[in-house]
Enzyme design. Structure first.
Site, short mmCIF file in Angstrom:
data_model
loop_
_atom_site.label_atom_id
_atom_site.label_comp_id
_atom_site.label_asym_id
_atom_site.label_seq_id
_atom_site.Cartn_x
_atom_site.Cartn_y
_atom_site.Cartn_z
N ASN A 141 0.84 -1.21 0.00
CA ASN A 141 0.00 0.00 0.00
C ASN A 141 0.87 1.26 0.00
OD1 ASN A 141 -1.88 2.02 0.39
ND2 ASN A 141 -2.57 1.29 2.40
N CYS A 149 -4.99 0.42 5.55
CA CYS A 149 -4.57 -0.97 5.67
C CYS A 149 -4.46 -1.41 7.14
CB CYS A 149 -3.28 -1.23 4.91
SG CYS A 149 -1.94 -0.11 5.29
#
Length: 184
Positions: A141, A149
């Site tokens: 990410n 996340c």
């Protein structure tokens, strides 16, 4: 003219101090492109070098950029407990394919104060059994905190891994009321 091409690739950055340490925010004209944890000078310089090679432009410090000013304001409000979501434009160019699909679902479908399992997230994007691949997407990410996340946890209740470190993940989940505040 040449300058127009450079404008399209322009990458600007700033650092914002937060309750979990300094975060590097980087943006292109399309949106926020990268958020980096623990942005001390050495970490920041490595991240900017990676961005330069990935995006083909040397990042420029520009704390007054309108997009970065707004992103910084939203990040500060989030850490102050005054904001639950981010609405700055995002540039997804550092991630593609399955990882991008998973992160987009996470950004739109897992609200503040909630968590989702790796396997559940795999199911949501039509890839049952791809929990491990979802974990890889979380690790890749480029926009942590903004694309949350930290809200992805293990099915058995374990906290799971985190690119910013498990303590940082605990702090973010505590900020959102999912976990009690850490004692230290």
């Amino acid at each position: 003219m040449d300058s127009h091409g450079q404008d399209e690739q322009r990458v600007v950055w700033t650092v914002v101090d937060t309750g979990i340490g300094p975060l590097l925010l980087a943006a292109t004209r399309d949106g926020l492109v990268n958020v980096v944890f623990h942005a001390t000078d050495a970490v920041r310089d490595r991240a900017l070098g990676r961005l330069a090679s990935r995006l083909g432009a040397q990042p420029v410090r520009a704390p007054g950029s309108p997009l970065l000013t707004e992103a910084k304001r939203q990040v500060e409000a989030y850490f102050a407990g005054e904001r639950r979501d981010f609405d700055v434009p995002l540039d997804w160019s550092l991630i593609s394919g399955f990882h991008r699909e998973v992160l987009r679902e996470l950004a739109s479908g897992v609200p503040y104060g909630s968590v989702v399992g790796y396997g559940d997230l795999a199911d949501r994007v039509g890839q049952p059994g791809a929990a491990q691949a979802v974990g890889m997407a979380m690790g890749a990410n480029p926009l942590p905190v903004v694309v949350p996340c930290h809200r992805v946890v293990e099915r058995d209740g374990g906290i799971g891994g985190f690119g910013g470190g498990v303590d940082t993940k605990r702090q973010l989940l505590a900020l959102e009321g999912v976990l009690p505040q850490p004692l230290f």
